[in-house]
Design a protein around this motif. Structure first.
Motif, PDB file in Angstrom:
ATOM      1  N   VAL A  80       0.856  -1.194   0.000  1.00 28.12           N
ATOM      2  CA  VAL A  80       0.000   0.000   0.000  1.00 28.12           C
ATOM      3  C   VAL A  80       0.887   1.238   0.000  1.00 28.12           C
ATOM      4  CG1 VAL A  80      -1.874   1.240   1.178  1.00 28.12           C
ATOM      5  CG2 VAL A  80      -1.742  -1.237   1.381  1.00 28.12           C
ATOM      6  N   PRO A 104      -2.948  -0.352  -3.878  1.00 28.07           N
ATOM      7  CA  PRO A 104      -3.836   0.654  -3.282  1.00 28.07           C
ATOM      8  C   PRO A 104      -3.070   1.920  -2.901  1.00 28.07           C
ATOM      9  CG  PRO A 104      -4.237  -1.514  -2.329  1.00 28.07           C
ATOM     10  CD  PRO A 104      -2.985  -1.631  -3.147  1.00 28.07           C
ATOM     11  N   GLY A 120      -9.232   1.807  -6.448  1.00 27.24           N
ATOM     12  CA  GLY A 120      -7.948   1.600  -5.790  1.00 27.24           C
ATOM     13  C   GLY A 120      -7.306   2.837  -5.206  1.00 27.24           C
ATOM     14  N   SER A 122      -7.923   6.200  -2.689  1.00 29.57           N
ATOM     15  CA  SER A 122      -8.804   6.714  -1.639  1.00 29.57           C
ATOM     16  C   SER A 122      -8.252   8.000  -1.027  1.00 29.57           C
ATOM     17  CB  SER A 122      -8.968   5.663  -0.529  1.00 29.57           C
ATOM     18  OG  SER A 122      -9.424   4.436  -1.045  1.00 29.57           O
ATOM     19  N   MET A 276      -6.889   1.933   7.078  1.00 32.01           N
ATOM     20  CA  MET A 276      -7.295   1.693   5.688  1.00 32.01           C
ATOM     21  C   MET A 276      -6.215   0.904   4.938  1.00 32.01           C
ATOM     22  SD  MET A 276      -8.950   5.444   4.849  1.00 32.01           S
ATOM     23  CE  MET A 276      -9.283   5.184   3.099  1.00 32.01           C
ATOM     24  N   THR A 279      -6.391  -2.751   5.921  1.00 29.87           N
ATOM     25  CA  THR A 279      -7.557  -3.381   5.299  1.00 29.87           C
ATOM     26  C   THR A 279      -7.321  -3.621   3.806  1.00 29.87           C
ATOM     27  OG1 THR A 279      -9.067  -2.344   6.889  1.00 29.87           O
ATOM     28  CG2 THR A 279     -10.032  -3.123   4.824  1.00 29.87           C
ATOM     29  N   ALA A 280      -6.812  -2.581   3.123  1.00 29.10           N
ATOM     30  CA  ALA A 280      -6.583  -2.690   1.678  1.00 29.10           C
ATOM     31  C   ALA A 280      -5.537  -3.751   1.356  1.00 29.10           C
ATOM     32  CB  ALA A 280      -6.148  -1.331   1.117  1.00 29.10           C
ATOM     33  N   LYS A 285     -12.323  -3.963   1.505  1.00 29.71           N
ATOM     34  CA  LYS A 285     -12.831  -2.759   0.843  1.00 29.71           C
ATOM     35  C   LYS A 285     -12.679  -1.553   1.769  1.00 29.71           C
ATOM     36  CE  LYS A 285     -16.964  -0.860  -1.426  1.00 29.71           C
ATOM     37  NZ  LYS A 285     -16.171  -0.304  -2.545  1.00 29.71           N
ATOM     38  N   VAL A 286     -12.184  -0.446   1.231  1.00 28.85           N
ATOM     39  CA  VAL A 286     -12.067   0.796   1.997  1.00 28.85           C
ATOM     40  C   VAL A 286     -12.890   1.889   1.306  1.00 28.85           C
ATOM     41  CG1 VAL A 286      -9.773   0.223   2.871  1.00 28.85           C
ATOM     42  CG2 VAL A 286      -9.983   1.527   0.754  1.00 28.85           C
TER      43      VAL A 286
END
Length: 308
Positions: A80, A104, A120, A122, A276, A279-280, A285-286
Motif C-alpha cells: 500500500v 492501493p 484503488g 482513496s 485503511m 484493510t486494503a 474494501k475501503v
C-alpha cells in the motif's frame, strides 16, 4: 508427507518481514509542524499492527521528488502507498501509476483535485471549506457591532487545495456580513517566520487590519508575534484566527495570541489512513472518501482539546 514437511521447514526459516504488510509513505514536507505530527501518528498507529512495516520519505515540497518516491515504492512492490501530496493538482501521474501496478493508494490530509477517487485510490482528511467557515463565524460574531471591519487573509501554499478551500470558507462567511471587507491577501507558505514577516510588512505599510484570518496556526502565531512587536495587542487591536488546533495553536489560545482556531484531527486522519492501509493490503474494501470533522476551538473550550 515429505513435501509438506519441507514446506513447513521453509516457512519457518523465512524472515518475519517476508509476511509483513509493506507500506510506503511520502510526506509533502516533514519540517512542517502539522505534517510532522501527522507522520508521528502514522508511525504510532502502524505499531499496533505487528505485521506492518512502514517506510517514510520526505518529498521536501517537490512534486517531481514525490512522484519518484511513489514510483520507487511501486518498484519495491510495497502493498500500500500513503501520500500526503505536495501539490493537490499534481497527483494524476501518481494515481495512474498506482492503479496500473494494482497497488492501493491512500491520499492523506490533502485531497487531490486532479485525481478521481475510487478504483484503488482513496482519500482521508477533512472538509477544508468547513475549517474556513468555522474560524470566520466566530470572528464575525466578535465584530458584529462594528460599522466597518478590515480583514486580512494569510494563505498557505498556493499549490494546496487546503489554502483555496479554507480561504473560500472564510470568504463565504464574510460575504454574509456587510460590515466586513477583505482588504489584504497573501501567502505565508504555512510557516511561522513567513507569517511574522508578512504581518510586519502589512503593518509597516500602514495597512489598517481588524481581523487576521490565517489558513494555519503557525502563520497565525507568527502574525500575532509581529502584532505584539509593533506595539499592538492580539485579541484587542487585531483579532487573530488560525486553523489546525495543534499543541502550539492551543497554547496560543491559552495565552491570548489567537482568538480562535479550528481543530484538525491529525490523529484520526493518520490512524484512519493506517487502518485503511491494513484493510486494503488484506484485500478488504475501503471508503473512496472519508472526512474527519473539524471543530471550532475558542478560549471557552480549548482545554478539552489539550489531551487530543
Amino acid at each position: 508427507m515429505k513435501k509438506s514437511l519441507l514446506l513447513c521447514l521453509t516457512l519457518l526459516t523465512l524472515s518475519p518481514a517476508a509476511f509483513a504488510v509493506q507500506v510506503g509513505v511520502s510526506i509533502a514536507q516533514m519540517d512542517d509542524v502539522f505534517l510532522s505530527r501527522l507522520r508521528g501518528y502514522v508511525l504510532d498507529q502502524s505499531k499496533t499492527y505487528p505485521d506492518m512495516k512502514v517506510q517514510f520519505e520526505d518529498a521536501q515540497g517537490a512534486v517531481d521528488k514525490q512522484l519518484s518516491q511513489v514510483q520507487n515504492f511501486i518498484n519495491g512492490k510495497v502493498d500500500v502507498i500513503i501520500v500526503n501530496p505536495v501539490d493537490t493538482q499534481g497527483t494524476k501521474n501518481m494515481s495512474e501509476a498506482a492503479r496500473k501496478a494494482k497497488i492501493p493508494l491512500i491520499y492523506l490530509n490533502r485531497m487531490p483535485s486532479d485525481s478521481k477517487m475510487g478504483d484503488g485510490v482513496s482519500y482521508i482528511g477533512s472538509d477544508e471549506v468547513e475549517a474556513g467557515r468555522l474560524q470566520m463565524e466566530y470572528l464575525a460574531e466578535l465584530v458584529k457591532d462594528r460599522k466597518s471591519v478590515n480583514v486580512a487573509i494569510m494563505k498557505g501554499l498556493l499549490s494546496n487545495d487546503a489554502t483555496r478551500f479554507r480561504t473560500q470558507g472564510a470568504k463565504e462567511v464574510i460575504a454574509k456580513h456587510p460590515n466586513m471587507h477583505v482588504t489584504l491577501e497573501d501567502t505565508a507558505k504555512w510557516m511561522r517566520e513567513d507569517g511574522m514577516n508578512l504581518m510586519n510588512n502589512w503593518l509597516l505599510a500602514g495597512d489598517k487590519i481588524d481581523i487576521l484570518s490565517a489558513n494555519a496556526d503557525e502563520m497565525a502565531i507568527g502574525a500575532a508575534m509581529a502584532i505584539k512587536s509593533n506595539g499592538l495587542k492580539p485579541g484587542k487591536d487585531i483579532l487573530v484566527g488560525g486553523t489546525d488546533g495543534g499543541p502550539n495553536g492551543l497554547q496560543a489560545i491559552k495565552t491570548g495570541l489567537l482568538s480562535v482556531t479550528v481543530f484538525q484531527d491529525a490523529k484520526s486522519q493518520a490512524y484512519g489512513a493506517v487502518d485503511m492501509a491494513e484493510t486494503a493490503a488484506k484485500g478488504g474494501k475501503v471508503e473512496d472518501i472519508k472526512f474527519i470533522p473539524f471543530q471550532q476551538v475558542t478560549p471557552q473550550n480549548y482545554q478539552q482539546f489539550m489531551t487530543k
